[in-house]
Design a protein around this motif. Structure first.
Motif, mmCIF file in Angstrom:
data_model
loop_
_atom_site.group_PDB
_atom_site.id
_atom_site.type_symbol
_atom_site.label_atom_id
_atom_site.label_comp_id
_atom_site.label_asym_id
_atom_site.label_seq_id
_atom_site.Cartn_x
_atom_site.Cartn_y
_atom_site.Cartn_z
ATOM 1 N N ARG A 61 35.620 47.499 43.287
ATOM 2 C CA ARG A 61 36.421 46.836 44.364
ATOM 3 C C ARG A 61 35.442 46.858 45.565
ATOM 4 N N PRO A 83 40.087 43.358 40.326
ATOM 5 C CA PRO A 83 39.304 44.677 40.129
ATOM 6 C C PRO A 83 40.348 45.433 39.431
ATOM 7 N N PRO A 88 37.682 44.843 34.873
ATOM 8 C CA PRO A 88 37.304 44.040 36.110
ATOM 9 C C PRO A 88 36.328 43.008 36.182
#
Length: 721
Positions: A61, A83, A88
């Motif tokens: 992230r 994410p 992700p």
């Protein structure tokens, strides 16, 4: 090189379909992928076995956030990301160019001008990151991609907020040993100065083909980084003291990224002018390869790596595919060889059109430069017929060729961008003085050299040292300025100063009229005016009160007599609300729709709300009897300047933003959107191919056919059609 997909590679991530592998490692896999409309992206994913670990998810992230912060000029544009997905993923621009490590390995060390240009642009990238309190922490040659537009910084896998170490174990050294800072090598805090250290090592590599601390086992490298002096053998002599200071062991001894950029003294012109021809050819080859037939999906490899050889059949790229590809350089390069190399030989530089009737999706040039005066003023360049003037380091002006971005001059004797103006042919500046009682002097500036010349006016009752003085606008017959009397201050206004709006005859220097302005309290930094323009016999001003409130006020230009004023209400930023449009009949502004007020008396001539009352309109632009504005969430609109009747209106443009005036060309009108710089047919509003353009404010320079972009740390040129 593209590698085939394996049978267990996912077939889709969000709206993107992987078509080949680009590489992989312990964290995940990077794919070449395409969207439904043909757009090509680099798609980075995380291994499924790591996705269950919240620490790795947090890092992913943060990597996504950092990639967004650096933006598309200095990094790869982020198109989409998830994410929170089971696996992700992050989709970015596919950068068309080799890594710095690949370029140096294949083509040799770079000459000094290339190193200087490379370093200055990378400093601008770091400045942008560090302003947002983000440090990269892993600058190295393989994380720098070279394009004709400039270097791009990628791979923010261990980037984090400055001062935030909760994702790093105490005493752990995360990064690449050969390019770590000494503090990073010992597991200590790696701040912005650590990025500067790594950048200096990277530039040493570019200049010599090796890092400043050699090669070898990680433990040996870490020891040399901490205790040994850098080996700068082979670095051009003029660069040795610059890089040596940036490679200082103590963080406090190193320059900031901004200071390092100044020390590098980059050469003028576009980045591509300084790239070796062999590198440009390499970029062209990679651009064409994007449209080759991709390798077929295969059985899983043995886990030890990807195949060494992939056989492909060349495919001719379609024009639609060229426009859809990620990366600003592709249209200019694919199928044409090294465009930037050959274009140097042609007078006038890069062309601005594809010749097919739609805007080219390419950045033509880009240079690092500060965005404004530092006093909450617009970053609009001053436009002359054959050059533009932009703010440089918040103080002086820099002149650029609008066609090519070529540096023409900057002059430290011409201070303070808000104390300069132009009528399009002549340039005027306040003659700054260090003497407290020096008079306010307006001088002519030679557009060819930037040197201050003849005195236009000498106002003995006003002080020339007051930082808050302004020159607002100029015509052949009127020069408007703001000046004050009283003791100077180094930190804003003083309440015992007196301030005035005045008009001069630029031909004789005679003062035409003077109007008193309100005093400002001690320490205030809000200048009196955000904009000024003379239209015929009228002076149109946007005035800023001490409390930040704005008002639109119109005066007789020759006498200064106030005619009318009205508040500029709203919750948006002051500079957005201050962007009004003017023609010979009306002033146009965004206020519960679009409003036209008669220039002569301020009476509302018409009020356009559109099809949906309550729609938020952005600041307007007017040209050739038509007013254009962006309707938030709907699209661009065009209305008749005389009547307010709709000419055309787009609908369903949920990505349309409404915080800046559109820019009107000869065939298209341009507006900002979340997905790029939107273009619409000037006659019908039909959506055209968007330009792949960085965030910024855009201004039309008609004589050069360029759309000039001004961002926080750059100026760029795009085609204006």
């Amino acid at each position: 090189m593209f590698f085939p997909l394996t049978h267990d590679d996912p077939s889709r991530f969000g709206g993107y379909r992987p078509v080949a592998r680009l590489g992989g490692g312990g964290m995940g896999t990077v794919y070449l992928a395409r969207a439904a409309d043909g757009q090509t992206v680099a798609l980075k994913t995380m291994h499924a076995r790591l996705a269950a670990d919240p620490v790795f998810r947090s890092r992913f992230r943060l990597e996504t956030d950092a990639a967004r912060i650096i933006g598309p000029v200095h990094g790869a544009r982020v198109f989409d990301a998830d994410p929170a997905a089971d696996i992700p993923w992050l989709a970015t621009e596919y950068v068309l160019g080799p890594g710095l490590d690949q370029a140096v390995s294949a083509h040799g060390a770079f000459p000094e001008p290339t190193v200087r240009a490379l370093g200055a642009l990378l400093c601008a990238a770091l400045v942008q990151l560090h302003r947002s309190d983000v440090v990269h922490r892993d600058l190295k040659p393989s994380n720098i991609m070279l394009t004709v537009d400039g270097p791009k910084v990628i791979d923010f896998g261990i980037a984090r907020a400055d001062g935030d170490d909760h994702l790093t174990r105490a005493g752990a050294a995360a990064g690449t040993p050969a390019f770590m800072s000494p503090e990073q090598a010992t597991g200590q805090e790696h701040t912005a100065s650590g990025d500067v250290f790594a950048l200096a090592g990277l530039l040493t590599y570019a200049a010599t083909g090796r890092g400043p601390f050699g090669a070898g086992q990680p433990a040996d490298l870490l020891y040399r980084v901490r205790y040994a002096e850098p080996d700068l053998t082979g670095v051009p002599p003029a660069l040795v003291p610059v890089l040596a200071r940036a490679l200082g062991k103590a963080p406090a001894d190193r320059p900031s990224a901004a200071d390092l950029a100044a020390w590098l003294e980059p050469p003028g012109g576009s980045f591509s002018e300084h790239l070796p021809g062999t590198v440009l050819t390499d970029i062209a080859r990679r651009a064409a390869a994007v449209f080759a037939e991709m390798p077929r999906r295969t059985a899983p490899d043995d886990g030890e790596g990807f195949p060494d050889t992939v056989v492909r059949t060349a495919a001719r790229p379609s024009r639609r595919g060229v426009l859809a590809a990620g990366g600003a350089s592709l249209l200019a390069l694919a199928g044409t060889g090294a465009w930037a190399w050959h274009d140097r030989q042609r007078p006038g530089g890069a062309g601005g059109s594809t010749g097919q009737g739609t805007p080219a999706a390419d950045l033509l040039w880009q240079v690092p430069s500060d965005s404004g005066s530092g006093r909450d003023l617009p970053s609009a360049p001053l436009m002359l017929e054959d050059r533009i003037l932009v703010a440089l380091e918040s103080l002086m002006a820099q002149a650029l060729d609008p066609r090519t971005g070529r540096f023409l001059w900057s002059d430290e004797d011409v201070f303070l961008f808000h104390q300069m103006t132009t009528d399009g042919k002549r340039v005027y500046a306040v003659g700054y003085s260090l003497e407290d009682d020096a008079p306010y002097v307006v001088r002519a500036v030679d557009p060819a050299t930037g040197k201050a010349g003849a005195t236009v006016a000498r106002l003995t009752d006003l002080r020339g040292r007051l930082f808050e003085s302004q020159l607002l606008c100029a015509t052949d017959t009127v020069l408007l300025g703001v000046g004050g009397a009283g003791r100077p201050s180094t930190d804003g206004f003083r309440k015992d100063q007196s301030w005035f709006l005045f008009a001069l005859d630029p031909r004789t220097g005679d003062r035409l009229w003077t109007r008193a302005l309100p005093t400002r309290p001690d320490g205030s930094e809000r200048l009196h005016f955000l904009s000024g323009r003379v239209e015929g016999d009228h002076l149109v001003l946007v005035r800023q009160a001490e409390d930040g409130g704005l008002s639109l006020t119109v005066h007789e230009a020759r006498t200064g007599t106030p005619l009318w004023d009205t508040p500029l209400d709203g919750d948006g930023p002051a500079l957005d609300r201050a962007a009004v449009a003017v023609d010979a009949q009306h002033v146009y502004l965004a206020a519960d729709g679009l409003v036209a007020r008669r220039l002569a008396d301020g009476v509302v001539a018409w009020h356009h709300e559109g099809d949906r009352p309550g729609t938020v309109h952005g600041p307007p632009a007017v040209k050739d009897g038509v007013v254009h504005a962006a309707a938030k969430g709907q699209g661009l609109v065009a209305v008749r300047a005389g009547t307010g009747r709709t000419v055309w209106a787009q609908t369903g443009r949920a990505d349309m933003e409404a915080d800046a005036p559109p820019t009107v060309g000869t065939a298209y009108v341009y507006g900002e959107s979340a997905t790029g710089l939107a273009a619409a047919d000037l006659r019908t509003g039909a959506v055209a191919q968007p330009l792949k353009a960085a965030r910024g404010r855009y201004f039309a320079h008609g004589p050069s056919g360029r759309l000039i972009a001004r961002g926080e740390a750059y100026t760029a040129g795009y085609p204006l059609l």
